[in-house]
Motif scaffolding. Sequence first.
Motif, PDB file in Angstrom:
ATOM      1  N   ALA A   2     -27.573  36.834  49.216  1.00  0.00           N
ATOM      2  CA  ALA A   2     -28.234  37.950  48.534  1.00  0.00           C
ATOM      3  C   ALA A   2     -29.148  37.493  47.398  1.00  0.00           C
ATOM      4  O   ALA A   2     -29.789  38.324  46.750  1.00  0.00           O
ATOM      5  N   PHE A   3     -29.240  36.185  47.180  1.00  0.00           N
ATOM      6  CA  PHE A   3     -30.000  35.656  46.056  1.00  0.00           C
ATOM      7  C   PHE A   3     -31.160  34.790  46.524  1.00  0.00           C
ATOM      8  O   PHE A   3     -31.116  34.215  47.613  1.00  0.00           O
ATOM      9  N   ALA A   4     -32.182  34.683  45.678  1.00  0.00           N
ATOM     10  CA  ALA A   4     -33.322  33.801  45.950  1.00  0.00           C
ATOM     11  C   ALA A   4     -32.917  32.402  45.508  1.00  0.00           C
ATOM     12  O   ALA A   4     -32.857  32.120  44.313  1.00  0.00           O
ATOM     13  N   THR A   5     -32.603  31.547  46.463  1.00  0.00           N
ATOM     14  CA  THR A   5     -32.080  30.230  46.129  1.00  0.00           C
ATOM     15  C   THR A   5     -33.068  29.095  46.409  1.00  0.00           C
ATOM     16  O   THR A   5     -32.706  27.931  46.284  1.00  0.00           O
ATOM     17  N   ASP A   6     -34.295  29.440  46.755  1.00  0.00           N
ATOM     18  CA  ASP A   6     -35.287  28.390  46.974  1.00  0.00           C
ATOM     19  C   ASP A   6     -35.783  27.873  45.617  1.00  0.00           C
ATOM     20  O   ASP A   6     -35.752  28.595  44.622  1.00  0.00           O
ATOM     21  N   PRO A   7     -36.230  26.617  45.545  1.00  0.00           N
ATOM     22  CA  PRO A   7     -36.629  26.026  44.262  1.00  0.00           C
ATOM     23  C   PRO A   7     -37.739  26.801  43.544  1.00  0.00           C
ATOM     24  O   PRO A   7     -37.738  26.887  42.319  1.00  0.00           O
ATOM     25  N   GLN A   8     -38.655  27.391  44.288  1.00  0.00           N
ATOM     26  CA  GLN A   8     -39.773  28.104  43.676  1.00  0.00           C
ATOM     27  C   GLN A   8     -39.368  29.401  42.987  1.00  0.00           C
ATOM     28  O   GLN A   8     -40.102  29.923  42.158  1.00  0.00           O
ATOM     29  N   SER A   9     -38.198  29.928  43.291  1.00  0.00           N
ATOM     30  CA  SER A   9     -37.762  31.210  42.729  1.00  0.00           C
ATOM     31  C   SER A   9     -37.106  31.100  41.360  1.00  0.00           C
ATOM     32  O   SER A   9     -37.003  32.098  40.643  1.00  0.00           O
ATOM     33  N   VAL A  10     -36.655  29.905  40.990  1.00  0.00           N
ATOM     34  CA  VAL A  10     -35.951  29.738  39.714  1.00  0.00           C
ATOM     35  C   VAL A  10     -36.861  30.165  38.565  1.00  0.00           C
ATOM     36  O   VAL A  10     -37.995  29.721  38.459  1.00  0.00           O
ATOM     37  N   GLY A  11     -36.353  31.056  37.734  1.00  0.00           N
ATOM     38  CA  GLY A  11     -37.095  31.527  36.569  1.00  0.00           C
ATOM     39  C   GLY A  11     -38.103  32.625  36.851  1.00  0.00           C
ATOM     40  O   GLY A  11     -38.720  33.153  35.930  1.00  0.00           O
ATOM     41  N   GLN A  12     -38.264  32.981  38.103  1.00  0.00           N
ATOM     42  CA  GLN A  12     -39.209  34.041  38.467  1.00  0.00           C
ATOM     43  C   GLN A  12     -38.525  35.404  38.345  1.00  0.00           C
ATOM     44  O   GLN A  12     -37.311  35.501  38.454  1.00  0.00           O
ATOM     45  N   PRO A  13     -39.323  36.460  38.139  1.00  0.00           N
ATOM     46  CA  PRO A  13     -38.713  37.792  38.082  1.00  0.00           C
ATOM     47  C   PRO A  13     -38.152  38.176  39.453  1.00  0.00           C
ATOM     48  O   PRO A  13     -38.564  37.629  40.478  1.00  0.00           O
ATOM     49  N   PRO A  14     -37.222  39.112  39.457  1.00  0.00           N
ATOM     50  CA  PRO A  14     -36.641  39.554  40.728  1.00  0.00           C
ATOM     51  C   PRO A  14     -37.712  40.134  41.654  1.00  0.00           C
ATOM     52  O   PRO A  14     -38.697  40.710  41.201  1.00  0.00           O
ATOM     53  N   SER A  15     -37.482  39.996  42.948  1.00  0.00           N
ATOM     54  CA  SER A  15     -38.337  40.597  43.968  1.00  0.00           C
ATOM     55  C   SER A  15     -37.706  41.923  44.363  1.00  0.00           C
ATOM     56  O   SER A  15     -36.514  41.984  44.658  1.00  0.00           O
ATOM     57  N   VAL A  16     -38.514  42.988  44.368  1.00  0.00           N
ATOM     58  CA  VAL A  16     -38.006  44.319  44.709  1.00  0.00           C
ATOM     59  C   VAL A  16     -38.754  44.831  45.927  1.00  0.00           C
ATOM     60  O   VAL A  16     -39.986  44.902  45.924  1.00  0.00           O
ATOM     61  N   GLN A  17     -38.004  45.165  46.972  1.00  0.00           N
ATOM     62  CA  GLN A  17     -38.572  45.764  48.178  1.00  0.00           C
ATOM     63  C   GLN A  17     -37.742  46.992  48.497  1.00  0.00           C
ATOM     64  O   GLN A  17     -36.619  46.869  48.990  1.00  0.00           O
TER      65      GLN A  17
END
Length: 123
Positions: free
Chosen positions: A54-69
């Motif tokens: 359920a989480f963004a675990t790719d390296p590019q996502s660290v520190g980024q705001p949540p993605s909302v869809q």
Amino acid sequence: LVVEGDRNGLAVTFARKKADQWAGIPKGFSSKWRVAILNANNQEIASVPLDVSAFATDPQSVGQPPSVQGCVVVDSKIGLLLNVPAFASAASYVFSRTEPNGDVSTLGTTSGAAVRELAGGGR
């Protein structure tokens, strides 16, 4: 246990004893993420996979705001509830992830004493 962090680090931040026996790992569930429960001799007494789907675990996502869809929010900040067996001999809880190349990355360690204290069991 409440486990919090991100793909670079995880730790136990809260614990609660349950009266019921641990039900075990759901049949067929596996994950490249896990917590190993070690005794004082650093021997593994249990290994429990973590469901971080359920989480963004790719390296590019660290520190980024949540993605909302729509009504689905995917965040790189991990916060999950984890049921694990209770062992009086647990000396540490070691979080890790197996990388695509097979290397294992250690993501953090929480001492058994800290978990017992969080659960209200003292030292």
